[in-house]
Design an enzyme around this catalytic site. Structure first.
Site, PDB file in Angstrom:
ATOM      1  N   GLN A  31      25.349  24.713  51.095  1.00 42.91           N
ATOM      2  CA  GLN A  31      24.592  24.367  49.887  1.00 42.91           C
ATOM      3  C   GLN A  31      24.136  22.907  49.913  1.00 42.91           C
ATOM      4  O   GLN A  31      24.554  22.128  50.760  1.00 42.91           O
ATOM      5  CB  GLN A  31      25.447  24.636  48.650  1.00 42.91           C
ATOM      6  CG  GLN A  31      26.826  23.995  48.712  1.00 42.91           C
ATOM      7  CD  GLN A  31      27.888  24.736  47.912  1.00 42.91           C
ATOM      8  OE1 GLN A  31      27.580  25.580  47.091  1.00 42.91           O
ATOM      9  NE2 GLN A  31      29.157  24.406  48.142  1.00 42.91           N
ATOM     10  N   ASP A  86      36.121  20.539  43.910  1.00 40.48           N
ATOM     11  CA  ASP A  86      36.141  19.207  43.291  1.00 40.48           C
ATOM     12  C   ASP A  86      37.557  18.794  42.882  1.00 40.48           C
ATOM     13  O   ASP A  86      37.835  17.620  42.683  1.00 40.48           O
ATOM     14  CB  ASP A  86      35.204  19.180  42.075  1.00 40.48           C
ATOM     15  CG  ASP A  86      35.474  20.336  41.129  1.00 40.48           C
ATOM     16  OD1 ASP A  86      36.472  20.268  40.394  1.00 40.48           O
ATOM     17  OD2 ASP A  86      34.702  21.318  41.137  1.00 40.48           O
ATOM     18  N   GLU A 106      38.806  26.531  49.475  1.00 43.01           N
ATOM     19  CA  GLU A 106      37.413  26.119  49.246  1.00 43.01           C
ATOM     20  C   GLU A 106      36.630  26.309  50.542  1.00 43.01           C
ATOM     21  O   GLU A 106      37.103  25.969  51.618  1.00 43.01           O
ATOM     22  CB  GLU A 106      37.397  24.650  48.797  1.00 43.01           C
ATOM     23  CG  GLU A 106      36.040  23.953  48.848  1.00 43.01           C
ATOM     24  CD  GLU A 106      35.000  24.557  47.899  1.00 43.01           C
ATOM     25  OE1 GLU A 106      35.314  24.756  46.713  1.00 43.01           O
ATOM     26  OE2 GLU A 106      33.873  24.834  48.365  1.00 43.01           O
ATOM     27  N   ASP A 137      36.693  30.669  53.708  1.00 40.66           N
ATOM     28  CA  ASP A 137      36.053  31.559  52.750  1.00 40.66           C
ATOM     29  C   ASP A 137      37.131  32.229  51.881  1.00 40.66           C
ATOM     30  O   ASP A 137      38.039  32.880  52.405  1.00 40.66           O
ATOM     31  CB  ASP A 137      35.275  32.608  53.558  1.00 40.66           C
ATOM     32  CG  ASP A 137      34.627  33.658  52.687  1.00 40.66           C
ATOM     33  OD1 ASP A 137      34.598  33.480  51.451  1.00 40.66           O
ATOM     34  OD2 ASP A 137      34.138  34.661  53.252  1.00 40.66           O
ATOM     35  N   GLY A 138      37.014  32.070  50.576  1.00 35.98           N
ATOM     36  CA  GLY A 138      38.002  32.625  49.648  1.00 35.98           C
ATOM     37  C   GLY A 138      38.177  34.122  49.799  1.00 35.98           C
ATOM     38  O   GLY A 138      39.282  34.656  49.650  1.00 35.98           O
ATOM     39  N   ASP A 155      37.281  29.567  40.489  1.00 38.09           N
ATOM     40  CA  ASP A 155      36.453  28.451  40.017  1.00 38.09           C
ATOM     41  C   ASP A 155      35.186  28.420  40.861  1.00 38.09           C
ATOM     42  O   ASP A 155      35.057  27.634  41.799  1.00 38.09           O
ATOM     43  CB  ASP A 155      37.250  27.141  40.152  1.00 38.09           C
ATOM     44  CG  ASP A 155      36.500  25.966  39.566  1.00 38.09           C
ATOM     45  OD1 ASP A 155      35.363  26.152  39.085  1.00 38.09           O
ATOM     46  OD2 ASP A 155      37.056  24.847  39.596  1.00 38.09           O
ATOM     47  N   SER A 156      34.253  29.290  40.517  1.00 34.75           N
ATOM     48  CA  SER A 156      33.084  29.504  41.368  1.00 34.75           C
ATOM     49  C   SER A 156      31.826  28.894  40.762  1.00 34.75           C
ATOM     50  O   SER A 156      31.807  28.505  39.602  1.00 34.75           O
ATOM     51  CB  SER A 156      32.852  31.010  41.518  1.00 34.75           C
ATOM     52  OG  SER A 156      32.434  31.529  40.275  1.00 34.75           O
ATOM     53  N   THR A 157      30.786  28.874  41.555  1.00 37.52           N
ATOM     54  CA  THR A 157      29.453  28.559  41.046  1.00 37.52           C
ATOM     55  C   THR A 157      28.855  29.842  40.462  1.00 37.52           C
ATOM     56  O   THR A 157      29.538  30.862  40.358  1.00 37.52           O
ATOM     57  CB  THR A 157      28.559  28.028  42.188  1.00 37.52           C
ATOM     58  OG1 THR A 157      28.560  29.012  43.226  1.00 37.52           O
ATOM     59  CG2 THR A 157      29.098  26.745  42.763  1.00 37.52           C
ATOM     60  N   PRO A 162      26.464  31.057  47.797  1.00 32.96           N
ATOM     61  CA  PRO A 162      27.770  31.286  48.425  1.00 32.96           C
ATOM     62  C   PRO A 162      28.782  32.008  47.538  1.00 32.96           C
ATOM     63  O   PRO A 162      29.747  32.583  48.034  1.00 32.96           O
ATOM     64  CB  PRO A 162      28.258  29.877  48.795  1.00 32.96           C
ATOM     65  CG  PRO A 162      27.328  28.906  48.175  1.00 32.96           C
ATOM     66  CD  PRO A 162      26.088  29.631  47.789  1.00 32.96           C
TER      67      PRO A 162
HETATM   68  N1  AG3 Z   1      31.918  25.973  38.279  1.00 35.16           N
HETATM   69  C1  AG3 Z   1      31.106  26.659  37.279  1.00 35.16           C
HETATM   70  C2  AG3 Z   1      29.719  26.153  37.267  1.00 35.16           C
HETATM   71  C3  AG3 Z   1      28.750  27.043  36.617  1.00 35.16           C
HETATM   72  C4  AG3 Z   1      27.666  26.236  36.046  1.00 35.16           C
HETATM   73  N2  AG3 Z   1      26.411  26.883  36.114  1.00 35.16           N
HETATM   74  C5  AG3 Z   1      25.219  26.264  35.957  1.00 35.16           C
HETATM   75  N3  AG3 Z   1      25.180  24.998  35.750  1.00 35.16           N
HETATM   76  N4  AG3 Z   1      24.143  26.965  36.036  1.00 35.16           N
HETATM   77  C6  AG3 Z   1      32.039  24.595  38.171  1.00 35.16           C
HETATM   78  C7  AG3 Z   1      32.934  23.992  39.160  1.00 35.16           C
HETATM   79  C8  AG3 Z   1      33.750  22.947  38.554  1.00 35.16           C
HETATM   80  N5  AG3 Z   1      35.034  22.878  39.150  1.00 35.16           N
END
Ligand code: AG3
Length: 281
Positions: A31, A86, A106, A137-138, A155-157, A162
């Protein structure tokens, strides 16, 4: 020069922040990572142009991903964090007297390195003797590990790029297997407000309902995430978070917290009608 950053949440709305400085702009195999400084929210970490955390409001997300599960389980000794490179979720987990070991898996080591450099307060959990970091990879980790955990926190995006596989029932099934018989799985599950995000909630909750005897959704207010209202989904093998709050341990831990407390623990599970409807259908 006037420099602004916008994360578009839909074609016609988003969050706009004035940029006082660009501290990092880098690309990993997974990313694009950017760190900017802003007047109102301090330093902001962006992954693929989406706000992951800001110095000013990261405490809400990290406290609310971690503590509701930790204080619903009577003895959460072993905790697995998927993603969260993070370190913010890890920081909250290792605060607990009950936790003996916290494993963070992570995929992208660049996120960790950047957090340590630019968000030392967020990354502070990495210094704990309870913490172990595995860069992989988790999904592969959960499929292959022979260890068992009391809690898994995802704790994902967003479910694009990914993190896509982290919103899939196959992954939740693998997590269920890795949990002890009274384990709890909790994931961030996006906002109930904006249509394409809100589709995540019923899907995740349907999967959790299928896999776990107990599944619950709860909410928190996070100003810099889309719509500002954020959801978390919990699947539990035994303990009902609304019945099993560990008041004694909460009192004796007396953690230093900025959002979560015993009343928030109960209140977070009270859902507005439109959110209830999302998961009833
Ligand atoms: N994880 C969730 C982020 C989701 C936010 N989405 C967005 N901004 N479109 C954050 C990781 C922090 N440890």
């Amino acid at each position: 020069m006037d420099l602004w950053f916008t994360e578009k949440h839909t074609k016609s709305s988003g969050l706009t922040l004035k940029v006082t400085q660009t501290l990092l702009s880098a690309k990993s195999p997974y990313q694009e990572l950017m760190i900017i400084d802003t007047p109102d929210y301090g330093r902001v970490m962006l992954l693929d142009g989406l706000v992951m955390l800001t110095e000013r409001d990261e405490f809400v997300y990290h406290e609310m991903l971690a503590h509701p599960s930790l204080y619903s389980h009577p003895n959460p000794e072993k905790v697995l964090i998927i993603g969260g490179g993070d370190g913010g979720t890890l920081r909250e987990v290792v605060k607990h007297s009950a936790v003996k070991r916290a494993v963070l898996v992570e995929i992208d080591k660049m996120v960790m390195a950047a957090s340590k450099e630019f968000f030392p307060h967020v990354a502070s959990g990495f210094n704990s003797s309870k913490a172990e970091v595995i860069i992989t990879d988790g999904i592969a980790y959960v499929n292959e590990t022979e260890e068992k955990f009391d809690l898994i926190l995802i704790d994902s995006t967003d479910p694009i790029g990914p993190a896509e596989g982290l919103f899939h029932i196959d992954f939740y099934r693998a997590c269920h297997k890795v949990l002890n018989d009274d384990g709890i799985l909790t994931t961030q599950s996006e906002t109930p407000f904006i249509k394409h995000f809100a589709e995540v909630i019923p899907t995740v909750m349907k999967d959790f309902k299928y896999l776990f005897p107990l599944s619950k959704l709860y909410l928190a207010n996070i100003p810099t995430y889309p719509s500002g209202l954020w959801s978390f989904s919990m699947g539990s093998k035994k303990y009902d978070p609304e019945e099993n709050f560990q008041q004694e341990r909460y009192n004796s831990d007396a953690l230093s917290l900025s959002y979560y407390n015993d009343r928030i623990h109960q209140g977070a599970f009270c859902l507005p009608n439109f959110v209830k409807k999302l998961i009833e259908e």
